[in-house]
Write a protein that holds these residues in place. Sequence first.
Motif, PDB file in Angstrom:
ATOM      1  N   GLU B  49      -3.210 -12.219  -0.288  1.00 52.49           N
ATOM      2  CA  GLU B  49      -3.168 -11.401   0.455  1.00 52.49           C
ATOM      3  C   GLU B  49      -0.917 -11.400   0.936  1.00 52.49           C
ATOM      4  OE1 GLU B  49      -4.209 -11.508   4.350  1.00 52.49           O
ATOM      5  OE2 GLU B  49      -4.600  -9.199   4.248  1.00 52.49           O
ATOM      6  N   LYS B  53       2.123  -5.310   1.884  1.00 55.19           N
ATOM      7  CA  LYS B  53       1.315  -4.760   0.618  1.00 55.19           C
ATOM      8  C   LYS B  53       2.660  -3.533   0.425  1.00 55.19           C
ATOM      9  CE  LYS B  53      -2.916  -6.035   1.291  1.00 55.19           C
ATOM     10  NZ  LYS B  53      -4.728  -6.618   1.486  1.00 55.19           N
ATOM     11  N   ASN B  57      -2.686  -0.496   0.189  1.00 59.74           N
ATOM     12  CA  ASN B  57      -3.638  -1.445   0.970  1.00 59.74           C
ATOM     13  C   ASN B  57      -4.578  -1.004  -0.724  1.00 59.74           C
ATOM     14  OD1 ASN B  57      -3.660  -2.440   3.121  1.00 59.74           O
ATOM     15  ND2 ASN B  57      -4.487  -1.252   4.537  1.00 59.74           N
ATOM     16  N   HIS B  59      -4.976  -1.566  -3.302  1.00 60.17           N
ATOM     17  CA  HIS B  59      -4.778  -2.888  -4.543  1.00 60.17           C
ATOM     18  C   HIS B  59      -5.156  -3.952  -4.882  1.00 60.17           C
ATOM     19  CE1 HIS B  59      -2.659   0.373  -7.287  1.00 60.17           C
ATOM     20  NE2 HIS B  59      -1.479   0.914  -5.959  1.00 60.17           N
TER      21      HIS B  59
END
Lengths: 374, 577
Positions: B49, B53, B57, B59
């Motif tokens: 994570e 991103k 969000n 993917h």
Amino acid sequence: MGKKSKSSRKGKKEWRKNISTEDVEDFLEISTEDVLSGGSQQKEPSFFIDKSLDLAAKKKIDKSRRKVLWCDKLLEKNPMVKIIPSSTTRKMKTNKNTKIVQAGENETTLQTRLKDENACYSSLTDLWEDGKDDSKIKKKFLPSAIAAIEVEPSGCSFNPDSMNHQDALARAVADEMQKIYQQELGPKPVPSVAPGKVIDDELKYFLEADDQCDDNEENEMQISITDAEIEKRVPKCKRVTRVELNRRARKKEHLKIEAEAKKVDELSKSIDDLPAILQTIEKEEEEKNKRHMRRLVAKAEKLKAHPPRLGKYKYQPISLQVLLSEEKTGSLRKLKASCTLVRDRFNSLEKRGLVVPSKKSGRKVACLEPEVLE
Amino acid sequence: MPKHYRPAGKKKEGNVAKYVTRSQAVKSLQVTLPVFRKLCILKGVFPREPRKKVKGNHHSYYHTKDILFLRHEPLLEKLRDIRSYDKKIKKAVSKKNRDLAERLMTRKPSYTLDRMIRERYPKFVDALRDLDDCISLVHLFAALPAVDSTANGEKIPVSRVHNCRRLSYEWQAYISRTHKLRKTFVSVKGIYYQAVVEGQTVTWLTPHALQQVLSEVDYRILLTFLEFYEALLGFVNFKLYHSINVKYPPILDPQLEALAADLYALTRYFDARSARLGSMTSGSDQMELQHLPSNELGSLVQITQGANEDEEDEETRECKNLFKNMIFFLSPEVPRESLLFVISAFGGIVSWDGEGAPFEESDQSISYQVVDRPTLGRKFLSREYIQPQWVFDCVNARIILPTEKYMVGCICPPHLSPFVDNEAEGHVPEYAEAIERLKAAQRKEVMPLPGSGKEDFDDPQSLVGIADRAEAIEVAKKRKEMATREKQYFDELRNEVKGYQIADTTVDNEPIHVDEERLDQDLRQREEDEASRGEALMGRKHRNILKAMKIGIQKKKDATQRLKKRQKQIKESEMLD
């Protein structure tokens, strides 16, 4: 057609015209001469016998002769393989077309048999035998701090102690109620049917008629306003006199001086207040740090329970597997055991962040909701 | 002018450079998504994570370095080759060229995972650490029904299930042979086991012997994990078996295998190996035969005793001797595999009802028979009939519990979890206390009498913690006596100094009436004094931390008090009814 350019572009644009063909013409001349004259005496003979001992060439030829064909080399390794000569007799040719299928075998079993025979069994050796340390040890990245196997609390045993059982039941009920509350508190979905009277098809066209009427009225109002404006007049501007200009300049200077004085004042004030300012700064820093720590701790706590958001769908934990009070028999034989351990293991993989949760995994499966024991 | 100008040659920076989305990764590796998934699982590359991103969000993001690491993996080429080879086979089949298809299938390329395992676990200890998930998954698949047709996308080949079964039995046989099992817990989900192998605790979960239902999960992912774990467990088993000088893979008695008595067959194999290597008895050859004489039980016992008793730590020895000289018989309705494993792991000898079993139900030397029926028909007098929970509870408590509560037809006491530290939770179930008392009783029989041991009277903390009221009173009495004697001594000294005549006063031999309340107060006061002495020396930070700790402890105590109160109330209300 633009202006005539000053530099010559012979080289760039007219390259076709500028290639010299002298060498080609020379060559053609010489060759035609040779052909017509039957060859000059000075030229070397075209064919001759090489009687020189060229070692390099020989070595090369020998080397390539020594080389074995790749396919033959492969076959050499396996002593079981018999070398079949390339030329076969008639008998062997007729046998070539017989299949290697055993009697009574259909295609699927044949495939599986061939696969099994060919499966590459890794030679079982002691992988860790020398105990040597591979130099390139990558820093191990653990996706999650959650343990692979989390043992359930004591209340989930097949014959639980009553207090522990109540605890576990309470937890399961709390989880379920949370889900229900989340659903209730969320925004209401858009209704499929809107409230109101049904409008006939004919009246639909008249819906817009009223709006147009309003528009006309508005236009009339605007026109009347513009008429009123025309009557007002912009006042004439007078010429600015020297007196006025001087007055303005003096005022400006005044203001400047005042501003400077103000600045100096403020500076002295702030210097006096310095310790107080430092204190406020410190407090703010502390507050910031505390907030930062709190956020970090909260994040770490959250990570202990479920993975970070890795994909499109959220991770859905599965409910605690507890026996309901009526199912608690105390006997191992009559135990209503969980038969969906696959789902639990897959969920554990998702929980540790090894698998990205997908649409299927979040789907609600019909499960018995535990009831509250009075 | 462009908004974000980057000088030529400079690479991207920040989160964009560090993380790529899954689709970007798949495109850069030039493989299909299933192959990419497989490769990631085998290599141990997992999505992360990022802080920001960049592409949205929805993917999943992978670290760029991980993907570059994947690119240089030789397995990638192998997988591509396999894919193109499959296409050739498919083409041949569809062109009805059966000959070619068969020929191609015989030479299909395949790969092994040795190198991968070596990479991910450079040392044996690392492999042991990751063994939890591995063993659980292997045991789970050993119990799943095999599905050969691709209905609903699930396909579990039979050969894999058989392989899993074999591996799980080998692991169980090793653990039970070397007595490394420590804890068991039977829950609704399944049976949890914990063992200690070479200093590492390994916990795993086995499903109950029910028909497992195949839920709607992605079986391709599970099968890829299983592939990796099968290879890992194979190598781990190899190393472990070699450490006890047993040949791996073990060759089992085919008759026993057919009867699904794999575990028993493995134990026989072990015995044979150890007998051959340890004591060259003539009876070892007989072990290989399929039909054994009826007094085989005796020889079995002898051989297991003669097994290598080299350096075992105390716990292993303790576990080994728990069920020593106890002979069990399992009725058909009890969970056979689990009990076989547990009983032999703690030194007992066990048999069951069926072909190939070491001894029959009617054997006279059986000391315990495990049944799970509401009533019994025929009873032998020489043996005790118990429910299977007795075995698990004994194993967790490490003592032989009295069998009265576990007899046939009784409702057993609760099965407690050994993985939970009752002291930490605060609430100790009654049965746990009973077990503790039994343990203490057993230990006291062996140890010398109390009072002669060194007990520190000066430390009030230890006194407060004594559960036995009588002991505390005794100790307090002694102290009071000492205190009075001290006082008397000082008085006499003073009198001497002052020059008075010391009267020959005898010591008051009144019985020292111990006021229990005063006693409590005294003890508490002394404890507080001791604690505050230490506190005064700490700095402000430590004091605050101590305060916070105390608040937490107090909260826990309050919670348990509340629970106890409620329990009392419930009991009282029950009594009234």
